[in-house]
Design an enzyme around this catalytic site. Structure first.
Site, PDB file in Angstrom:
ATOM      1  N   GLU A  90       0.842  -1.202   0.000  1.00  0.00           N
ATOM      2  CA  GLU A  90       0.000   0.000   0.000  1.00  0.00           C
ATOM      3  C   GLU A  90       0.867   1.238   0.000  1.00  0.00           C
ATOM      4  O   GLU A  90       2.024   1.190   0.406  1.00  0.00           O
ATOM      5  CB  GLU A  90      -0.863   0.027   1.284  1.00  0.00           C
ATOM      6  CG  GLU A  90      -1.805  -1.132   1.387  1.00  0.00           C
ATOM      7  CD  GLU A  90      -2.478  -1.206   2.757  1.00  0.00           C
ATOM      8  OE1 GLU A  90      -2.328  -0.263   3.557  1.00  0.00           O
ATOM      9  OE2 GLU A  90      -3.154  -2.215   3.000  1.00  0.00           O
ATOM     10  N   LYS A 109       1.894   4.741   1.672  1.00  0.00           N
ATOM     11  CA  LYS A 109       1.831   5.302   3.020  1.00  0.00           C
ATOM     12  C   LYS A 109       1.455   6.773   2.870  1.00  0.00           C
ATOM     13  O   LYS A 109       2.264   7.593   2.428  1.00  0.00           O
ATOM     14  CB  LYS A 109       3.179   5.149   3.711  1.00  0.00           C
ATOM     15  CG  LYS A 109       3.167   5.512   5.176  1.00  0.00           C
ATOM     16  CD  LYS A 109       4.474   5.052   5.826  1.00  0.00           C
ATOM     17  CE  LYS A 109       4.489   5.278   7.315  1.00  0.00           C
ATOM     18  NZ  LYS A 109       4.294   6.658   7.717  1.00  0.00           N
ATOM     19  N   ASP A 164       0.490  10.542   3.909  1.00  0.00           N
ATOM     20  CA  ASP A 164       1.096  11.404   4.912  1.00  0.00           C
ATOM     21  C   ASP A 164       0.090  12.441   5.396  1.00  0.00           C
ATOM     22  O   ASP A 164      -0.029  13.524   4.839  1.00  0.00           O
ATOM     23  CB  ASP A 164       2.324  12.092   4.301  1.00  0.00           C
ATOM     24  CG  ASP A 164       3.272  12.574   5.371  1.00  0.00           C
ATOM     25  OD1 ASP A 164       3.061  12.232   6.554  1.00  0.00           O
ATOM     26  OD2 ASP A 164       4.222  13.297   5.029  1.00  0.00           O
ATOM     27  N   TYR A 190      -7.353  -0.122   6.914  1.00  0.00           N
ATOM     28  CA  TYR A 190      -7.247  -1.166   7.937  1.00  0.00           C
ATOM     29  C   TYR A 190      -8.592  -1.357   8.613  1.00  0.00           C
ATOM     30  O   TYR A 190      -9.150  -0.407   9.150  1.00  0.00           O
ATOM     31  CB  TYR A 190      -6.198  -0.710   8.953  1.00  0.00           C
ATOM     32  CG  TYR A 190      -5.822  -1.707  10.027  1.00  0.00           C
ATOM     33  CD1 TYR A 190      -5.853  -3.088   9.789  1.00  0.00           C
ATOM     34  CD2 TYR A 190      -5.402  -1.266  11.281  1.00  0.00           C
ATOM     35  CE1 TYR A 190      -5.488  -3.982  10.784  1.00  0.00           C
ATOM     36  CE2 TYR A 190      -5.028  -2.149  12.278  1.00  0.00           C
ATOM     37  CZ  TYR A 190      -5.071  -3.504  12.020  1.00  0.00           C
ATOM     38  OH  TYR A 190      -4.705  -4.378  12.996  1.00  0.00           O
ATOM     39  N   LYS A 194      10.195   3.906   4.039  1.00  0.00           N
ATOM     40  CA  LYS A 194      10.080   5.353   3.826  1.00  0.00           C
ATOM     41  C   LYS A 194      10.891   5.787   2.603  1.00  0.00           C
ATOM     42  O   LYS A 194      12.047   5.394   2.444  1.00  0.00           O
ATOM     43  CB  LYS A 194      10.599   6.110   5.053  1.00  0.00           C
ATOM     44  CG  LYS A 194       9.841   5.781   6.324  1.00  0.00           C
ATOM     45  CD  LYS A 194       8.734   6.762   6.567  1.00  0.00           C
ATOM     46  CE  LYS A 194       9.237   7.888   7.426  1.00  0.00           C
ATOM     47  NZ  LYS A 194       8.174   8.718   7.969  1.00  0.00           N
ATOM     48  N   CYS A 210      14.801  48.644   2.248  1.00  0.00           N
ATOM     49  CA  CYS A 210      13.783  48.035   1.399  1.00  0.00           C
ATOM     50  C   CYS A 210      14.259  48.030  -0.059  1.00  0.00           C
ATOM     51  O   CYS A 210      14.679  49.072  -0.570  1.00  0.00           O
ATOM     52  CB  CYS A 210      12.470  48.804   1.514  1.00  0.00           C
ATOM     53  SG  CYS A 210      11.217  48.209   0.369  1.00  0.00           S
ATOM     54  N   CYS A 251      11.793  50.631  -2.011  1.00  0.00           N
ATOM     55  CA  CYS A 251      11.669  52.074  -1.752  1.00  0.00           C
ATOM     56  C   CYS A 251      12.842  52.632  -0.944  1.00  0.00           C
ATOM     57  O   CYS A 251      12.898  53.830  -0.696  1.00  0.00           O
ATOM     58  CB  CYS A 251      10.350  52.372  -1.037  1.00  0.00           C
ATOM     59  SG  CYS A 251      10.341  51.803   0.675  1.00  0.00           S
ATOM     60  N   CYS A 292       9.370  46.539   5.985  1.00  0.00           N
ATOM     61  CA  CYS A 292       9.584  47.894   5.492  1.00  0.00           C
ATOM     62  C   CYS A 292       8.488  48.744   6.122  1.00  0.00           C
ATOM     63  O   CYS A 292       7.306  48.501   5.901  1.00  0.00           O
ATOM     64  CB  CYS A 292       9.480  47.923   3.965  1.00  0.00           C
ATOM     65  SG  CYS A 292       9.304  49.605   3.342  1.00  0.00           S
ATOM     66  N   CYS A 302       5.456  52.751  -0.166  1.00  0.00           N
ATOM     67  CA  CYS A 302       6.245  51.677  -0.779  1.00  0.00           C
ATOM     68  C   CYS A 302       5.363  50.955  -1.811  1.00  0.00           C
ATOM     69  O   CYS A 302       4.340  50.367  -1.443  1.00  0.00           O
ATOM     70  CB  CYS A 302       6.725  50.733   0.319  1.00  0.00           C
ATOM     71  SG  CYS A 302       7.674  49.338  -0.286  1.00  0.00           S
TER      72      CYS A 302
HETATM   73  S1  IVH Z   1      -1.234   0.555   8.791  1.00  0.00           S
HETATM   74  C1  IVH Z   1      -1.169  -1.701  12.644  1.00  0.00           C
HETATM   75  N1  IVH Z   1      -1.284   1.540   6.357  1.00  0.00           N
HETATM   76  O1  IVH Z   1       1.534   5.524   9.033  1.00  0.00           O
HETATM   77  C2  IVH Z   1      -1.158  -1.012  11.341  1.00  0.00           C
HETATM   78  N2  IVH Z   1      -0.617   2.998   8.120  1.00  0.00           N
HETATM   79  O2  IVH Z   1       3.794   4.571  10.891  1.00  0.00           O
HETATM   80  C3  IVH Z   1      -1.312   0.452  11.474  1.00  0.00           C
HETATM   81  N3  IVH Z   1      -0.149   5.300   7.399  1.00  0.00           N
HETATM   82  O3  IVH Z   1      -0.047   5.563  12.135  1.00  0.00           O
HETATM   83  C4  IVH Z   1      -1.097   1.309  10.342  1.00  0.00           C
HETATM   84  N4  IVH Z   1      -0.609   5.005   5.267  1.00  0.00           N
HETATM   85  O4  IVH Z   1      -0.968   7.069  10.282  1.00  0.00           O
HETATM   86  C5  IVH Z   1      -1.022   1.794   7.656  1.00  0.00           C
HETATM   87  N5  IVH Z   1      -1.443   2.284   4.148  1.00  0.00           N
HETATM   88  C6  IVH Z   1      -1.187   2.530   5.435  1.00  0.00           C
HETATM   89  C7  IVH Z   1      -0.778   3.809   5.884  1.00  0.00           C
HETATM   90  C8  IVH Z   1      -0.488   4.002   7.245  1.00  0.00           C
HETATM   91  C9  IVH Z   1      -0.236   5.873   6.188  1.00  0.00           C
HETATM   92  C10 IVH Z   1       0.275   5.985   8.637  1.00  0.00           C
HETATM   93  C11 IVH Z   1      -0.625   5.797   9.813  1.00  0.00           C
HETATM   94  C12 IVH Z   1       0.197   5.087  10.859  1.00  0.00           C
HETATM   95  C13 IVH Z   1       1.594   5.380  10.417  1.00  0.00           C
HETATM   96  C14 IVH Z   1       2.471   4.214  10.804  1.00  0.00           C
END
Ligand code: IVH
Length: 665
Positions: free
Chosen positions: A111, A113, A115, A224, A310, A404, A407, A422, A428
């Protein structure tokens, strides 16, 4: 020493009593402000005397990112985070360990991740009943009302094969486009910018006013599901079911059978993620089978069946060519680094933000320096490092300008502030033009045109301040090159129409530093005409909800300036609105003075927004969630059962809409 100990004891007793009054009896006997002051005093004494620390001190209640004003609830299942990895080698290790522990075939779900801010949603009988933040993993904030404003989160599920009760977790995110617009708005207000969409999301979701949350257009991705009667034995299959019920599940989610497929997924998304509308900071791998997940179990902090990979923040080496300085509407000076163009995350970077003079000093920048530029979670690249070893010994150190650039006026810096200004507000050019541009924007006076219009009018010597707009003649405008009679008339018509714009927006339009749309609304409500506002002192201003000293001082400073007072007078003569309309005023009473309301459900006679406005117009306050501070719940149809239970438990009076309307009679 003895007296310090006594003082600490006394403060703890006092605060514990107030906590009890507030949370248990719902009957606070001091103001939040007084409470916070005492709490701060105690925290400071405790910090000075660590030997007197006590885990049961009231200071220990204010934990993690939990916001005091939201109700805290315990998570049914703790909200864990994931172990982070940064190399493919570590991914291989994870895969091998799972293989060894399970000793049977398994599938991995890959999946993205996302942010943002994680959220846990509870559904009962297909209805959203609760949304809770991660908090400290064990308890989080109940932000259900805010979450209800997020369009991609279903309030009622589709189909009929969902479990009676389940939780689904995911990430609330702010799309790049919304983030950029928000920051642009904040830059216009010279408010502190959000560093990245994650901060903007968590800042938004903790807002007390769900209306603000709604205006910020958040989005969500769920990843999840938890519960006793989930539809399938596999994580992926459950997500696909959730998708059928109406949840937003990322299309990127993919089931892999081999480590090579996992590697291909990582490789693909490492570059492809740059084309996504939202920020991602990595990839998450999860063992698919729920029974295999159970077998693998958990460490004290993380699941053993999942891991995060990451992405590396991308960085490039380039050269600093020069530093230029921009002047904002309120005179704030922003330094910008001009770089030798370099490709970074798919775009050519020529400029980088340098924030302020302290940032330049911290980097010890010299012209011609070899610098590293990075695009992390933010769209504007920044210089993160300087390679001083390759510096030419005769290179010139970057010294923040003293005058500035537009001016020539000597710049000033307020004590404790990082930004230089300024002070030549009236003469200005970028400040004059910036103020007019701000004045005419849609959310202010809604006059047609933008920066180009202002540029033309300014260059033709037709406007020098916003007051000049109201004496503009279309004949003069049509003499400007490329201005046809029709567009000139459109402009002067829309200026004439702007005198109807209500008082709070006129206040916003004046462009007082730190007075954005929301602050302007609050000020207008508390000071129903501009004369009251102009003569308000620090104490009166800071007494207004959410107006702090910084804003108050800025308002005072603005009206201390004679030119600004003259401008207001001038505009008033042209008919601009400098008081609340008689219609609004006639509906105002103090019948609900100081009472805190929570509105829940749907209504027959008026809309939720209309009820909110009525509460405010009668001196009451709206709040997003039920807490010890709530006086009344205005309950419509379909009020969430969790809410009802909570309100009943704390003993809050629940009003039907008829009861409420009677109160106002
Ligand atoms: S699973 C027990 N899946 O990343 C499993 N987390 O470092 C719990 N996050 O707190 C998380 N995308 O805020 C999961 N596809 C994804 C995610 C994800 C972003 C975030 C989430 C979590 C943190 C974990």
């Amino acid at each position: 020493m003895d007296s310090v100990e006594n003082k600490i004891e006394q403060l703890r007793d006092e605060l514990n009593r107030h906590n009890y009054n507030y949370y248990v009896l719902s009957n606070p006997t001091i103001s939040d402000f007084e409470f916070d002051k005492k709490l701060k005093e105690l925290a400071e004494l405790e910090a000075l005397h660590p030997d007197l620390a006590d885990p049961n001190s009231p200071t220990q209640r204010v934990g993690s990112d939990i916001n005091k004003s939201f109700n805290q609830v315990a998570h049914k299942y703790p909200m864990l985070s994931l172990a982070n990895t940064y190399t493919e080698g570590e991914i291989q290790d994870f895969y091998n360990r799972v293989k060894k522990d399970l000793n049977e075939d398994f599938e991995i779900v890959c999946e993205l991740k996302y942010d943002g801010t994680s959220i846990s949603l509870t559904y009962i009988d297909g209805k959203l009943v609760q949304a809770v933040t991660r908090g400290d993993g064990v308890r989080g904030d109940d932000i259900t009302d805010n979450v209800r404003t997020i369009r991609s989160i279903p309030l009622m599920l589709q189909g009929n094969d969902y479990p009676h009760e389940f939780e689904i977790r995911g990430e609330i995110v702010m799309p790049w486009k919304v983030f950029d617009e928000l920051n642009k708005e904040r830059a216009d207000q010279e408010e502190q910018l959000f560093a990245n969409p994650r901060n903007a999301t968590s800042g938004t979701i903790k807002q007390q006013d769900p209306k603000i949350v709604a205006s910020r257009k958040l989005d969500s991705y769920l990843y999840y599901m938890l519960g006793d009667n989930l539809p399938a034995g596999g994580h992926y299959e459950n997500l696909m079911k959730a998708k059928e019920w109406g949840f937003k599940i990322s299309d990127a989610t993919q089931k892999c059978r081999t480590i090579d497929e996992v590697s291909a997924f990582i490789k693909y998304w490492d570059t492809e993620r740059k084309n996504l509308p939202v920020a991602t900071d990595g990839i998450v791998l999860k063992v698919n089978s729920l029974s295999q997940q159970r077998n693998l179990g958990y460490t004290s902090k993380f699941p053993r069946w999942a891991i995060a990979f990451k992405f590396q923040a991308e960085r490039e080496i380039t050269q600093l060519l020069s530093v230029s300085y921009q002047v904002g509407r309120t005179g704030a000076i922003t330094p910008v680094a001009n770089l030798k163009p370099v490709k970074l995350s798919g775009t050519t970077v020529k400029r980088a933000s340098l924030y302020n003079s302290d940032a330049i000093e911290a980097l010890d920048l010299h012209i011609g320096d070899t610098v590293y530029v990075e695009k992390g979670g933010e769209i504007i690249p920044k210089i993160t490092e300087v390679d001083a070893s390759s510096r030419d010994m005769f290179s010139e150190k970057v010294v923040f300008i003293k005058n500035c650039p537009q001016c020539g006026t000597l710049l000033v810096r307020d004590e404790g502030e990082a930004v230089y200004y300024c002070p030549n507000e009236q003469n200005c050019p970028p400040q004059i033009k910036g103020r007019i541009e701000h004045f005419i924007t849609r959310k202010a006076m809604n006059i047609s045109g933008g920066s180009e219009t202002v540029e033309h009018l300014y260059n033709a010597n037709l406007v020098r301040n916003v007051g000049d707009l109201y004496t503009l003649k279309w004949q003069d405008v049509s003499r400007i090159e490329r201005w046809a009679e029709k567009s000139a008339k459109n402009l002067t018509d829309s200026i004439a129409k702007s005198v109807e714009v209500p008082y709070d927006r006129v206040l916003f339009a004046l462009g007082i530093r730190y007075v954005g749309e929301t602050v302007a609304k609050k000020l207008a409500a508390s000071f129903p005409n501009i004369d009251l506002l102009m003569s308000a002192n620090l104490e009166q201003l800071t007494a207004v909800d959410e107006i702090g000293e910084r804003i108050a001082l800025s308002v005072i400073k603005y009206f201390e300036n004679e030119e600004n007072r003259n401008l207001v007078e001038h505009l008033r003569q042209f008919g601009l609105q400098f008081e609340l309309s008689s219609e609004v005023l006639s509906q105002r009473t103090d019948k609900l003075e100081g009472k805190v309301f929570v509105i829940s459900g749907t209504f027959d006679k008026y809309s939720r927004d209309e009820y909110k406005a009525m509460i405010e117009a009668n001196g009451g306050k709206n709040s997003g969630s039920i807490s010890g501070k709530t006086d009344y719940v205005l309950a419509g149809h379909n009020m969430g059962p969790a809410k009802l239970e909570k309100a009943t438990k704390i003993g809050i009076t629940i009003l039907k809409e008829e009861d409420f309307l009677k109160m106002l009679e």
